[in-house]
Design a protein around this motif. Structure first.
Motif: not given
Length: 169
Positions: A24-46
């Motif tokens: 949902k973050y990668h698609s732009g449907l939502a933005h990461a609500e916390t720093a940890e969720k952003l970190m996890r989503s960046r790992y997944s993006a790698f």
């Protein structure tokens, strides 16, 4: 960029499906609500070679020299993520730290990247700012940190696999 089926397990090891987690973050449907969720989503993006997302979630002042397009050509095989600790970075915070170990394989060798990442929320969105590599793998963020800043020839803390000077440095 690789695409995962909606019901596939999320690469960030959250035990959720990709669609319900980082998708949902990668698609732009939502933005990461916390720093940890952003970190996890960046790992997944790698993992998924999503350089566009990595660029978009990198602090603007750090984007100069970051080559998001090179992520698609990267041959690193990311194999797992461990969250070690977190400080702040919640839905009401403006900054946060997440300590993690990202495991990967390159050239048939198993490796890990241990980092304490710094995040800031700006205009309601979380961004990766920078990180440091702990000298040892035992201290937590809340402990007395003994950290080393990335040198010019060290691996970049953003996890691109490039030297710091060729990436975010």
């Amino acid at each position: 960029m690789s695409i995962l089926a909606a019901k596939s397990p999320c690469p960030c090891d959250s035990n959720a499906t990709y669609a319900d987690c980082c998708g949902k973050y990668h698609s732009g449907l939502a933005h990461a609500e916390t720093a940890e969720k952003l970190m996890r989503s960046r790992y997944s993006a790698f993992v998924l070679r999503n350089g566009e997302y990595l660029t978009a979630t990198l602090a603007e002042e750090k984007r100069n020299g970051f080559d998001g397009d090179s992520i698609a050509r990267d041959e690193t095989n990311w194999t797992g993520l461990e969250i070690i600790d977190r400080v702040a970075g919640g839905i009401l915070d403006w900054s946060g730290k997440v300590e993690f170990i990202a495991h990967f394989t390159e050239n048939g060798q198993n490796h890990s990247l241990h980092e304490r990442s710094n995040f800031e929320r700006r205009d309601g969105k979380w961004f990766y700012v920078d990180g440091v590599f702990p000298e040892t793998q035992t201290p937590k963020i809340n402990a007395e940190p003994s950290a080393v800043k990335a040198g010019r020839n060290d691996p970049c803390p953003c996890g691109s696999g490039k030297k710091y000077k060729k990436c975010c440095g």
